[in-house]
Every structure is written in structure tokens, then in C-alpha cells.
Design an enzyme around this catalytic site. Structure first.
Site, PDB file in Angstrom:
ATOM      1  N   GLU A 203       0.833  -1.217   0.000  1.00 18.86           N
ATOM      2  CA  GLU A 203       0.000   0.000   0.000  1.00 18.86           C
ATOM      3  C   GLU A 203       0.867   1.266   0.000  1.00 18.86           C
ATOM      4  O   GLU A 203       0.833   2.074   0.925  1.00 18.86           O
ATOM      5  CB  GLU A 203      -0.948  -0.003   1.195  1.00 18.86           C
ATOM      6  CG  GLU A 203      -2.010  -1.077   1.089  1.00 18.86           C
ATOM      7  CD  GLU A 203      -3.095  -0.987   2.161  1.00 18.86           C
ATOM      8  OE1 GLU A 203      -2.853  -0.404   3.218  1.00 18.86           O
ATOM      9  OE2 GLU A 203      -4.189  -1.512   1.931  1.00 18.86           O
TER      10      GLU A 203
ATOM     11  N   GLU B  81      -5.390  -8.293  -1.053  1.00 22.81           N
ATOM     12  CA  GLU B  81      -6.074  -8.131   0.236  1.00 22.81           C
ATOM     13  C   GLU B  81      -7.536  -7.836  -0.017  1.00 22.81           C
ATOM     14  O   GLU B  81      -7.863  -6.950  -0.820  1.00 22.81           O
ATOM     15  CB  GLU B  81      -5.493  -6.955   1.038  1.00 22.81           C
ATOM     16  CG  GLU B  81      -4.201  -7.238   1.728  1.00 22.81           C
ATOM     17  CD  GLU B  81      -3.733  -6.079   2.602  1.00 22.81           C
ATOM     18  OE1 GLU B  81      -4.573  -5.416   3.238  1.00 22.81           O
ATOM     19  OE2 GLU B  81      -2.512  -5.836   2.623  1.00 22.81           O
TER      20      GLU B  81
END
Ligand code: BG6
Length: 472
Positions: free
Chosen positions: A179, A370
Site C-alpha cells: 500500500e 487483500e
């Protein structure tokens, strides 16, 4: 039709949220160790509450986490039992280089991950390794200010070289930074940035981002050099931004918010700063310092695939509206959606929309690394947990992903659920925010036996994998 036979089903974790064993195996202290649970966490992860050492009276949940450090064999056996084809995990940088600038890596740390990869191999599970999942040695933060310093690129590449070389026989899929766009929202957790009063935070964040982007490109080059079989992915927190209404000003706001996130994969996948970013950074007085060679480095070393997390879509408006929680940052509350126990929107169609938008934008293979539901689980006396809410969430998201593949032609390599086993929440530091198919007997106050139990979703996901997504 349906998912290709090679589709990679599995689950994803991060070292700091599951390993524990923080003082074992010669491991050094990292930023992620110093993010306390409770009220102070938010300001610490955002770089405003300096946390440079373990303080009395604070609870640091990552220090023990779910003790994967000692339970990894049992846990990987359970992943094997579910039929995993891939296991996404991250490396704790300070297990390999405890301070970050040593000449030689720490053999005990290297052996730990090698044993994990060997264990995966037993069950034909291939590892997908995140090199840095919110992880930075504290020594480098104190000495250099974390990723605000260009020196970090060399330390990071040193880590990469060791990993690529040592694990050449085990790992061929790597993600450079988890991320990466979270540097804008959680700069201490994401990049080891702490701010002093009066500093130009935007300048520092984009400078650090530039260093990470160059490091990511150089790591991609190195990975390909060490093993031409290596495939490297970027990883960003995705979730399309919807306009709150069809009012052009809202549509514009949504577009600009989307671009703020796409900036990162735009650079990593296309190889240059997009013009909207160059213009806007300049207008905002933000001038990341770049070296003459950076342009070529970025251009020549784009990623092989695009990976991302998806928990929810977002919403934007030009005027002030009610807000909703979400993955580390808030956005406008979307009145058409339902919300999780933690107030995150639930939007399976949003996953199909996001997949389409990302694929349109890059035309490279995608990987959902995810997706999952954080919820409170209440075990019965015999430890049984009927987590139908989690099954429902995942079923709908997998269905949406299937439509994106089957009907829209999106090229998707795999899907790793966050998280196959309960672990520490990154955003809140809580244990009671559970994502797993496997329940871990550990409570909010740190107590518990650490025993593992299969939830109802465990058997459900096992069937999903066995039928390659046909039976949901
Ligand atoms: C992502 C992170 O932001 O979302 C994970 O990559 C994190 O580390 C996950 O755990 C879920 O967020 P949270 O705050 O519920 O743990």
C-alpha cells in the site's frame, strides 16, 4: 469458463501483524513495533506523536501479535488444509538487518523465512513476498529520518539483493511496498516519517514517496537480473472513488481523489510521473528533489503486474457531507451501502468496478492481494464460530471478481484474503477486529492460549478453492 486453472487462491498476512517474537532471533526494533494500541495509535502512525522507543504504560500489540514466529508450522499446515496455492507474507526488515545498515545480514532471520518457504513447499503453496509491509528499522529512522532520506534506497536495495539471492529457489513473486499510497495517510507506519512543528509535511511525504518509487524501480531491475523468472508487482490501497452526486463538481472531486491514489501505480506501471501530478505538486509548492538518472530508472523498470488491496469503494463531494470510516482514511458516507462493525462500507460491485478501472488503465495482469471483513467473532464453548457474515462478504466479493474475469475480460492472477488467520489490526492495533478463517485465542488485553481453531468460513473457503471458485 470461470477462473483459469492457474488461478492463485490464498491468504495474506504481514510480519508485524502476526509474527511477534520481536526480541527473538536477533531482530531489531522497527517503526511497526512502536505503534501502540489505544488512543495514541492514530497520532503515532500519522507521524505526529513521536514514538522512538518502547514506553512504560503503553501496550504494543505487534510485539507478540499471534506469535506466528513460533506457530508458523501449524499455521501453514492449516493453510495447506484449506488448499492454498499462494501465501502472501512480508519480511520483517529488522530480522534480516536489525539496524538496517549492517554489512552482513543476520543468518537467524534469513533461516526463519527459509524455513517458512520450505514449509510452504511441503503443501505446494507458493509464497508471494512483500518486501516491506509498513516496516522500517528504527535505527534508520533515528539516524536518517526514514524514507525522507535518499540513503534509504541503498539500504532497501541491500535487503532486496539478499532476499532475491537467498530465496531464489523458493520465491518468484514479489511486491516492493505494501500500500505505497498509505505514505500520504499514515506516514510513520508507512515510511518511518515523524514531523516536527512547522515542517512542510506534503513536501516530506512526496519526497519520501519519490525515494520509494525509485527504490521500487531499482528493486524491479535487480529482481529481474538475479532471476529472470521473478515477477514484481506494485501494491496500492485501491477502491474506486464515486462522486456523491452527478453534479460536475462532485465528479471532479472524485476524479482528483482517485488520481491521488493512482499517482503511485501510475509511476510504477507506466514509468513516469503523470502530468496531473507534476502540475498539481508544482501548484502546491511541492518539489521532490530528483536526481538526473531517476527518469530513466523509473522508465526502464516498470512492474510486471499490479496488485492492490480492496476493502471498500470511496465517495467524494465538493461540499461537506457526512463521513464514513475506511481503510486508514475517511471518505464521504455513501447512503447506498451497508457498513461493517468498524464502519467501513461494504461494496462488492465496487470491486468489479475497481478491477475494470485498473485494468483499463494499465493493461497489465492484476492480483487482489487483500480483501476481507474485520468483525467481532464470538466463539461458543466448544470454540465453534459460525461466521456467516464473513462468508457472505467474501462470497459476494468473489462473485464480483468472477464477473470481472468472465464477463469483462479482466486478467486476474489470484486472490489472497486478508487475513486467513486472526491477527493485529494495522489501523487500530486491536485483536478483536478479526479477519481470519482461523480463530486465535488471544484477547484484547494480550491474554489467551494462542490456540488456533477453524471457523465455519475455513471449510467454506476450502470448498471454494477445491472447486476453483465454482461453489460459493
Ligand atoms: C491494509 C493493510 O491497509 O488493510 C493491512 O495492508 C491491514 O496491513 C488491512 O491490516 C486491514 O486494515 P485493519 O486496519 O483493519 O487492520
Amino acid at each position: 469458463m470461470g477462473f483459469p486453472e492457474s488461478f492463485l487462491w490464498g491468504g495474506a498476512v504481514a510480519a508485524n501483524q502476526c509474527e511477534g517474537g520481536s526480541k527473538e532471533g536477533g531482530r531489531g526494533l522497527a517503526n511497526v513495533d512502536l505503534c501502540p494500541a489505544g488512543e495514541r495509535r492514530k497520532e503515532v502512525i500519522c507521524g505526529h506523536g513521536k514514538s522512538l522507543c518502547l514506553e512504560e504504560g503503553q501496550f504494543y500489540p505487534s510485539m507478540e501479535a499471534i506469535d506466528f514466529y513460533h506457530h508458523y508450522k501449524e499455521d501453514i499446515r492449516l493453510f495447506g488444509e484449506m488448499g492454498f496455492r499462494v501465501f502472501r507474507l512480508s519480511i520483517a526488515w529488522t530480522r534480516i538487518f536489525p539496524k538496517g545498515d549492517e554489512e552482513e545480514p543476520n543468518e537467524e532471520g534469513l533461516a526463519f523465512y527459509e524455513n517458512i518457504f520450505k514449509e510452504c513447499k511441503k503443501y505446494q503453496i507458493q509464497p508471494l513476498v512483500t518486501i516491506s509491509h509498513f516496516d522500517c528499522p528504527m535505527y534508520l529512522i533515528e539516524k536518517y529520518g526514514g524514507w525522507r532520506s535518499r540513503k534509504m534506497i541503498d539500504f532497501y536495495l541491500k535487503l532486496c539483493r539478499v532476499l532475491f539471492t537467498r530465496y531464489r529457489d523458493y520465491v518468484v513473486k514479489w511486491l516492493t511496498f505494501n500500500e505505497i499510497n498509505m505514505i500520504l495517510h499514515a506516514p510513520f507506519m508507512g515510511a518511518g516519517l515523524c514531523f516536527s512543528d512547522g515542517e512542510n509535511e506534503e513536501q516530506i511525504k512526496y519526497q519520501a514517496a519519490h525515494h520509494e518509487l525509485v527504490a521500487s524501480a531499482l528493486a524491479t531491475r535487480l529482481a529481474h537480473e538475479v532471476n529472470p523468472e521473478n515477477k514484481i508487482g506494485c501494491m496500492f490501497a485501491a477502491g474506486s472513488v464515486y462522486p456523491f452526486s452527478c453534479r460536475p463538481k462532485d465528479v471532479w472531486e472524485a476524479l482528483v481523489t482517485d488520481q491521488e491514489n493512482y499517482f503511485f501505480p501510475d509511476v510504477q506501471a507506466r514509468g513516469y510521473y503523470p502530468s496531473y501530478a507534476r502540475k498539481r505538486l508544482k501548484k502546491a509548492g511541492v518539489f521532490p528533489q530528483m536526481e538526473p538518472e531517476d527518469g530513466e530508472i523509473l522508465r526502464e523498470n516498470t512492474v510486471d503486474f499490479i496488485s492492490f488491496s480492496y476493502y471498500n469503494s470511496r465517495c467524494a463531494s465538493a461540499s461537506s457531507q457526512e463521513t464514513a470510516e475506511g481503510n486508514l482514511f475517511q471518505s464521504v458516507r455513501n447512503p447506498y451501502l451497508e457498513y461493517s462493525d468498524w464502519g467501513w462500507p461494504i461494496d462488492p460491485l465496487g470491486l468489479r468496478i475497481t478491477l475494470n478501472q485498473i485494468y483499463d488503465r494499465y493493461q497489465k495482469p492484476l492480483f487482489i492481494v487483500e480483501n476481507g471483513l474485520g468483525a467481532v467473532d464470538e466463539p461458543k464453548e466448544d470454540h465453534a464460530i459460525a461466521d456467516d457474515y464473513r462468508i457472505g462478504y467474501l462470497r459476494e466479493h468473489i462473485q464480483a471478481m468472477k464477473q470481472a474475469v468472465e464477463e469483462d475480460g479482466v486478467e486476474l492472477m489470484g486472490y489472497t484474503v486478508w487475513a486467513p488467520i486472526d491477527l493485529i489490526s494495522a489501523g487500530t492495533g486491536e485483536m478483536k477486529k478479526r479477519y481470519g478463517f482461523i480463530y486465535v485465542d488471544k484477547q484484547e488485553d494480550g491474554k489467551g492460549t494462542l490456540s488456533r481453531f477453524r471457523k465455519k468460513s475455513f471449510y467454506w473457503y476450502q470448498k471454494v478453492i477445491a472447486t476453483n471458485g465454482e461453489e460459493l
